[in-house]
Every structure is written in C-alpha cells, then in structure tokens.
Design an enzyme around this catalytic site. Structure first.
Site, mmCIF file in Angstrom:
data_model
loop_
_atom_site.group_PDB
_atom_site.id
_atom_site.type_symbol
_atom_site.label_atom_id
_atom_site.label_comp_id
_atom_site.label_asym_id
_atom_site.label_seq_id
_atom_site.Cartn_x
_atom_site.Cartn_y
_atom_site.Cartn_z
ATOM 1 N N GLU A 146 1.014 -0.666 -0.143
ATOM 2 C CA GLU A 146 0.141 -0.058 -0.084
ATOM 3 C C GLU A 146 0.672 1.023 0.168
ATOM 4 O O GLU A 146 0.176 1.902 -0.449
ATOM 5 C CB GLU A 146 -0.699 0.254 1.340
ATOM 6 C CG GLU A 146 -0.410 -0.336 2.818
ATOM 7 C CD GLU A 146 -0.426 0.742 3.290
ATOM 8 O OE1 GLU A 146 0.743 0.727 4.475
ATOM 9 O OE2 GLU A 146 -0.577 1.769 2.621
ATOM 10 N N ASP B 241 2.228 -9.509 3.784
ATOM 11 C CA ASP B 241 0.971 -9.301 4.993
ATOM 12 C C ASP B 241 -0.595 -9.971 4.532
ATOM 13 O O ASP B 241 -0.832 -9.993 5.139
ATOM 14 C CB ASP B 241 1.603 -7.957 4.818
ATOM 15 C CG ASP B 241 1.935 -7.567 5.202
ATOM 16 O OD1 ASP B 241 2.478 -5.865 5.861
ATOM 17 O OD2 ASP B 241 3.408 -8.805 5.487
ATOM 18 N N ARG C 246 6.263 -28.184 27.306
ATOM 19 C CA ARG C 246 6.498 -26.270 26.898
ATOM 20 C C ARG C 246 5.430 -25.768 26.151
ATOM 21 O O ARG C 246 4.483 -26.628 25.070
ATOM 22 C CB ARG C 246 7.680 -25.959 25.917
ATOM 23 C CG ARG C 246 8.856 -26.200 27.115
ATOM 24 C CD ARG C 246 10.526 -25.866 26.131
ATOM 25 N NE ARG C 246 11.807 -26.022 27.352
ATOM 26 C CZ ARG C 246 12.551 -25.914 27.028
ATOM 27 N NH1 ARG C 246 13.144 -25.768 25.670
ATOM 28 N NH2 ARG C 246 13.713 -26.054 27.669
ATOM 29 N N THR D 251 2.814 -8.242 -1.643
ATOM 30 C CA THR D 251 2.963 -8.246 0.232
ATOM 31 C C THR D 251 3.007 -9.182 1.069
ATOM 32 O O THR D 251 2.139 -10.489 0.509
ATOM 33 C CB THR D 251 2.158 -6.556 0.939
ATOM 34 O OG1 THR D 251 3.049 -7.075 2.366
ATOM 35 C CG2 THR D 251 0.851 -7.052 0.734
#
Ligand code: F6P
Length: 373
Positions: free
Chosen positions: A115, A139, A174, A137
């Site tokens: 963007e 993302d 864990r 991207t």
C-alpha cells in the site's frame, strides 16, 4: 507507448522476480515494447538515475528466484512525510523523477508494491504518468484483491515452523510461541495458525486477555496436553495494551513492530508455571523461492499488468477476484488496509476446532463438554 518502466518497492516478497519476468516477456514478445528496469524502487529515478534495459534473455531463470533483481526500498524520499500530522509530499522530488522519466523516454510504469509503494504510484499517475500497480506483500493486507503474491509462500514458511515447534514443545511439555509478520493485520497468523494446528492465535484485529490465554494453556494441561502452540502476529496486543516495538525507528522510518511473542512467553511462565519459549520468524517469511501458487499468481499479475497498460488502462491495480484477475482503481486499492474480520468464516472455523483467540468472552463459543483440547 513504446517503453515501459518496472519498479519494485517496499518489503521484498517471494514472487517479485516472477512478476518482472512475466512483464518483460509479455511486453517484448506480445507487444513489441521496450522495457526499462528502475533500480531501488523509485529512488533509481533520482540524481544520475539507476536504470537498465530488460530483454527476455535478461529474465531467463528468474521464475523461482526470491527477492528482486532491481532492488527495493522500504521507505525513500517519495514517502509521504507525516510531520506534526501534516502530510508532506516532496513536490520537487516528483518533479525530478518525472523529468528523468521523460528524458529516459519511459511512457508508462508497472509498479509492484504494497500500500505504501502503490500510494506513491498513484501520485505519479495523478501527475500524468500512466501507471498500473501489482499487489505485493507477504502481509496480504492490500484492499481490493483477495490475495497479494508472497502471502502464500510466507504461509508455507510459517506453517512449517509451527510443525517443527510441535515436536519440541511436546518433548519438553512447553508452551512454544511463534511470532510472525503482518504489520497491522493478522492474515499470516490466522492462516498459519489454522494450517499449523496452533492452540492459540493472537491477531491485531482481536485484542486479547492474557489471563484467557493462560486459562487455555491450563485447560489443555488438565486434559493431559502438557504443551501448547501459540502463533502471535507482531501487531497483536492485549486489551487496553500497547503494541510492542523492537526499536524506536530511525531517520528513514517508523518504529518496527516486534516483541509481543517474548512478552506473552514471560507472562505465561509466571501465570501457568510452565516453561515457555518464543521464536521470531522474522525475515525468513520474506526470503527464499516463491512456492508454486505465488509463481503462478505473480506471473499472471505481471502479464495482466502489461496487457492492462497496452489496453489503455492507467491508475489501476491488477487484482485477484474469485480466481480471475481484473483491475480496480489505485485510489480504491490504497484507501485502507484489508483486515481480518473477527466474524469471518475462518475465525469461526478456528474456534470450532478449539482455537482460542484470547478473547475474554469466547467461552460462549465453546459448547463442548470436558476436554476438547
Ligand atoms: O510489509 C511487509 C513486512 O514484512 C511486514 O510484515 C513487516 O512488519 C515489515 O515489512 C518489516 O519491514 P523491514 O523489512 O523494514 O524490517
């Protein structure tokens, strides 16, 4: 139109070189155009300019290669300067770049970016330079396209990491936390969390209660699942909490997100008494070869962008919609980020398969009796 320029900008992503390869082959072989690669994002248009002609022979073998042969910059002198809230566009910088484009006889641009970069591309279009954008991207946060290229490869990387963390978490009883990228959206965390079988997914769009996350870990332990897997987006934060940053930023750009994973690990050790470790996947999500899907998508985007310019379109971005590519106005594509909807189907599915998002009221989603861990 005789010559088109190609710009790659913003964070790198697997598939950038596949876009360059497709754009060059389509422009030269299908439309008889000349192609000029502009180096280091738009910065290559300033001062003595850094550009090079790209012929089909120059892009041979590029399809599987990560990164970008043109180089890229995350921020540069074109970025909108936000000083005291005022947006400043450096008019003289744009003027210099446009004069150099004219001198280089570049008639139009294919701009590959997120963007930020596509926002700069829209400024060039507004100043008379025909531009078609390609959504890039890891993302996947660009509006107006179902997918950006780079996202699916980052998803594979994050999912493989979660698979690896399962075996070590189970061996040590864990809590293992994987911090993933995504800036201010949770697409990588959500999709990899579902694909990688995470027990907790923390995303910016759903601020979380640390106590709720701790309770999920305790509930699992009560059902003899002594380990838990958590994936946290770097932009995730607690209800009424703050983002965690790895630094305060420098002259070239804003502070960089990071640190939520270690914070959650510390808190969970104190609240549950279990050992917890955090792994920050970082730029491993950006590097390396694009997977098959991203090679296909990037190739399709690159060719479609050239066809769109050749067809007279400008000021648009190629966009994937229902598996077909069409174009949308750049202004629409860069208006705001595409965020995960907490009511989305995939969030519902994640809850249905037992995932907690750390939301304080999510007990209402779980109707199963006893151990659904
Ligand atoms: O926008 C892509 C992205 O990888 C984000 O997910 C991440 O927060 C940012 O870039 C990292 O930027 P840099 O490479 O400048 O550290």
């Amino acid at each position: 139109m005789k010559t088109i320029g190609i710009v790659t900008g913003g964070g790198d992503a697997p598939g950038l070189n596949a876009v360059i390869r497709a754009a060059v082959k389509t422009a030269v072989n299908e439309y008889g155009l000349r192609v000029v690669g502009i180096e280091d994002s738009f910065e290559g248009l300033l001062a003595e300019t850094r550009v090079r002609e790209l012929r089909p022979s120059d892009v041979r073998g590029l399809l599987p290669r990560g990164g970008t042969i043109l180089g890229t910059r995350n921020r540069g002198r074109f970025v909108v300067r936000q000083e005291e809230g005022r947006a400043e566009k450096s008019e003289e910088i744009y003027r210099e770049a446009l004069d150099n484009l004219a001198r280089l006889r570049i008639d139009a641009l294919v701009v590959v970016g997120g963007e930020g970069t596509l926002g700069i591309a829209a400024e060039f279009d507004r100043r008379g330079m025909p531009v078609v954008g390609v959504p890039k991207t890891i993302d996947n946060d660009l509006a107006a396209t179902e997918l950006t290229f780079g996202f699916m490869t980052a998803l594979d990387t994050a999912t493989e990491a979660l698979d690896r963390l399962h075996t070590t978490a189970e061996s040590h009883d864990r809590v293992m936390i994987l911090e993933v990228m995504g800036r201010h959206t949770g697409w990588i965390a959500l999709h990899s969390g579902v694909s990688g079988g995470a027990d907790v997914i923390l995303i910016p769009e759903i601020p979380f209660s640390m106590e709720r996350v701790a309770q999920k870990v305790r509930d699992r332990a009560a059902c003899d699942a002594q380990f838990s897997i958590i994936v946290a987006a770097e932009g995730a934060k607690e209800i009424e909490g703050q983002h965690h940053y790895q630094d305060v930023g420098d002259s070239r750009g804003a502070a960089r997100l990071g640190g939520i994973g270690h914070h959650v690990a510390q808190e969970l050790m104190e609240r549950t008494g279990k050992e917890a470790r955090c792994v920050v996947l970082g730029h491993l999500q950006r590097g390396g070869s694009p997977n098959a899907f991203d090679r296909m998508l990037a190739t399709n985007f690159g060719s479609s962008a050239v066809r769109s310019l050749a067809g007279g379109e400008r000021g648009v971005m190629v966009s994937l919609q229902a598996a077909n590519i069409r174009t949308v106005p750049l202004a629409e594509a860069t208006a705001n980020l595409k965020t995960v909807s907490p009511e989305s189907q995939l969030v519902r599915t994640a809850r249905d398969v037992g995932v907690s998002f750390g939301a304080p009221d999510e007990e209402r989603f779980h109707h199963g009796e006893g151990c659904d861990q």
